[in-house]
Each structure stands twice: as structure tokens, then as C-alpha cells.
Scaffold this motif. Structure first.
Motif, mmCIF file in Angstrom:
data_model
loop_
_atom_site.group_PDB
_atom_site.id
_atom_site.type_symbol
_atom_site.label_atom_id
_atom_site.label_comp_id
_atom_site.label_asym_id
_atom_site.label_seq_id
_atom_site.Cartn_x
_atom_site.Cartn_y
_atom_site.Cartn_z
ATOM 1 N N ILE A 3 0.849 -1.198 0.000
ATOM 2 C CA ILE A 3 0.000 0.000 0.000
ATOM 3 C C ILE A 3 0.882 1.244 0.000
ATOM 4 N N ALA A 4 1.939 1.254 0.780
ATOM 5 C CA ALA A 4 2.844 2.408 0.825
ATOM 6 C C ALA A 4 3.437 2.673 -0.555
ATOM 7 N N ALA A 5 3.797 1.631 -1.280
ATOM 8 C CA ALA A 5 4.361 1.805 -2.620
ATOM 9 C C ALA A 5 3.332 2.423 -3.564
ATOM 10 N N TYR A 6 2.087 1.993 -3.478
ATOM 11 C CA TYR A 6 1.043 2.589 -4.310
ATOM 12 C C TYR A 6 0.822 4.054 -3.937
ATOM 13 N N ARG A 7 0.756 4.336 -2.643
ATOM 14 C CA ARG A 7 0.497 5.714 -2.200
ATOM 15 C C ARG A 7 1.644 6.653 -2.564
ATOM 16 N N GLU A 8 2.859 6.181 -2.550
ATOM 17 C CA GLU A 8 3.995 7.005 -2.979
ATOM 18 C C GLU A 8 3.873 7.390 -4.449
ATOM 19 N N PHE A 12 -3.483 7.300 -3.576
ATOM 20 C CA PHE A 12 -3.671 7.467 -2.136
ATOM 21 C C PHE A 12 -4.783 6.577 -1.580
ATOM 22 N N GLN A 13 -5.738 6.194 -2.414
ATOM 23 C CA GLN A 13 -6.853 5.375 -1.940
ATOM 24 C C GLN A 13 -6.687 3.896 -2.292
ATOM 25 N N ALA A 14 -5.477 3.492 -2.608
ATOM 26 C CA ALA A 14 -5.234 2.087 -2.950
ATOM 27 C C ALA A 14 -5.616 1.188 -1.780
ATOM 28 N N ARG A 15 -6.205 0.071 -2.113
ATOM 29 C CA ARG A 15 -6.586 -0.918 -1.109
ATOM 30 C C ARG A 15 -6.061 -2.278 -1.561
ATOM 31 N N VAL A 16 -5.533 -3.024 -0.616
ATOM 32 C CA VAL A 16 -5.043 -4.365 -0.889
ATOM 33 C C VAL A 16 -5.695 -5.298 0.110
ATOM 34 N N VAL A 17 -6.372 -6.316 -0.409
ATOM 35 C CA VAL A 17 -7.027 -7.299 0.450
ATOM 36 C C VAL A 17 -6.468 -8.661 0.085
ATOM 37 N N PRO A 82 -0.684 14.393 4.435
ATOM 38 C CA PRO A 82 -1.295 13.295 5.195
ATOM 39 C C PRO A 82 -1.885 12.182 4.334
ATOM 40 N N PHE A 83 -2.112 12.416 3.053
ATOM 41 C CA PHE A 83 -2.787 11.438 2.208
ATOM 42 C C PHE A 83 -2.043 10.115 2.140
ATOM 43 N N THR A 84 -0.714 10.177 2.166
ATOM 44 C CA THR A 84 0.082 8.965 2.069
ATOM 45 C C THR A 84 -0.199 8.031 3.235
ATOM 46 N N ASN A 85 -0.470 8.598 4.404
ATOM 47 C CA ASN A 85 -0.747 7.770 5.578
ATOM 48 C C ASN A 85 -2.218 7.401 5.702
#
Length: 187
Positions: A3-8, A12-17, A82-85
Motif C-alpha cells: 500500500i505504501a508503494a502505491y500511495r507514494e 492514495f486510496q489504494a486498497r489491498v485485500v 497526510p494522504f500517504t498515511n
């Protein structure tokens, strides 16, 4: 980490399930199976397949208009957002990010900086966050002084100007020392 890699990268709204798949069925080996064959079969019985459902969501590009790199680089500003977190990007989060950038500028001698943020949507998945920065003048602290009325001074004589200066977070900039402004929420 995924998720951190996607947000970088602006998702920012990436979800991994992740979900655990049922263990693979391995046929039992007969009496004549080799030792290596039995080892492979045992290893396969203990394996689990993991499947990941990834939803990237929209991708935001970031723009910092008016930012001079001698105060902050675009990368430094991006790391403060803050979006990254949080993964939340709405009007409130954009306004909060603008206030955060203003507070960051205050720590570098620009307490009068003003920042406006807005979202530009080209389509539902392609967006840009534009932060327009007016840095304002760079201010430098050259002296910290106190004004008192006679009653306060006589009521607390132990609070000399030097004692008060020692307690303050706002300090005079020095050639080989540190100095700076307190953040607004610290005042």
C-alpha cells in the motif's frame, strides 16, 4: 509495504485485500516413491496460495505552485502530506494539508505563508492536487524582548527576562546555533 508503494505513486486510496486459498490437494504417493518425491509432496501439502485483490483507485498528481526549492523541495512537501498515511482525499483533507504546509513554512522563517489547495479532476481516475503557495517574506528573529506592567513584574520577580527566554521555543537565529519560530499550535 505494498500500500505504501502505491500511495507514494499517487494512488492514495489504494486498497489491498489478501485472502488465503484452500491448500492444494496432493495425491498420496505409493510405497515405491523416492525420498525426494516424498519431500516434494510434503512441501506442497504445507504450501498456501495467497491471492491479493488490489484496487488502485484514482491517481493524483501533485503540483506545488509558488514553492521555491530553497525553502522546501517538492519531495519534502509531498512527504509532509497526510494522504500517504490516511488514504483520504476530500476537501477537508486538502484544506488540512494546506494548513500543514503553512505550518511547515513557519518553521523555516515564513510564518506569513499562505497556501490554497484544490483538486482538478480530468476524469474519475486522473486527478491533480494543486497547492498554490505564497511564501511571504522570510522573517528572522533578531531579538526576543518582554514588556511588563509593574504589577506583574513585582508579583513574579524570579521570572527575569533571561529565565523567560530560556523557557521559550522561539529563539534568536545565531551563526552557529539554532533558532526559529514556534508552530501556531505551540503558542
Amino acid at each position: 509495504a505494498l500500500i505504501a508503494a502505491y500511495r507514494e505513486r499517487g494512488y492514495f486510496q489504494a486498497r489491498v485485500v489478501g485472502r488465503k486459498e484452500a491448500p492444494r490437494q496432493v495425491d498420496e504417493l505409493g510405497e515405491g516413491a523416492s525420498r525426494e518425491g516424498r519431500r516434494v509432496a510434503q512441501r506442497e501439502r504445507s504450501c498456501v496460495d495467497v491471492a491479493l485483490d488490489i484496487s488502485e483507485g484514482p491517481r493524483w498528481q501533485l503540483s506545488f505552485a509558488g514553492n521555491s526549492s530553497d525553502v522546501f523541495t517538492a519531495k519534502e512537501l509531498r512527504e509532509r502530506l497526510p494522504f500517504t498515511n490516511t488514504g483520504y482525499v476530500d476537501q477537508r483533507a486538502i484544506e488540512d494539508a494546506a494548513r500543514l504546509i503553512e505550518r511547515s513554512y513557519a518553521t523555516r522563517g515564513h510564518p506569513l505563508a499562505e497556501v490554497r489547495g484544490k483538486e482538478v479532476r480530468r476524469d474519475r481516475l486522473d486527478r491533480t492536487l494543486v497547492f498554490t503557495i505564497e511564501e511571504g517574506p522570510k522573517l528572522e528573529i533578531t531579538e526576543v524582548g518582554f514588556e511588563r506592567d509593574g504589577a506583574a513584574y513585582t508579583a513574579f520577580p524570579a521570572l527575569s527576562d533571561d529565565a523567560l527566554r530560556a523557557l521559550m521555543g522561539t529563539k534568536v537565529f545565531a551563526v552557529f546555533g539554532t533558532g526559529g519560530f514556534l508552530q501556531g499550535d505551540q503558542l
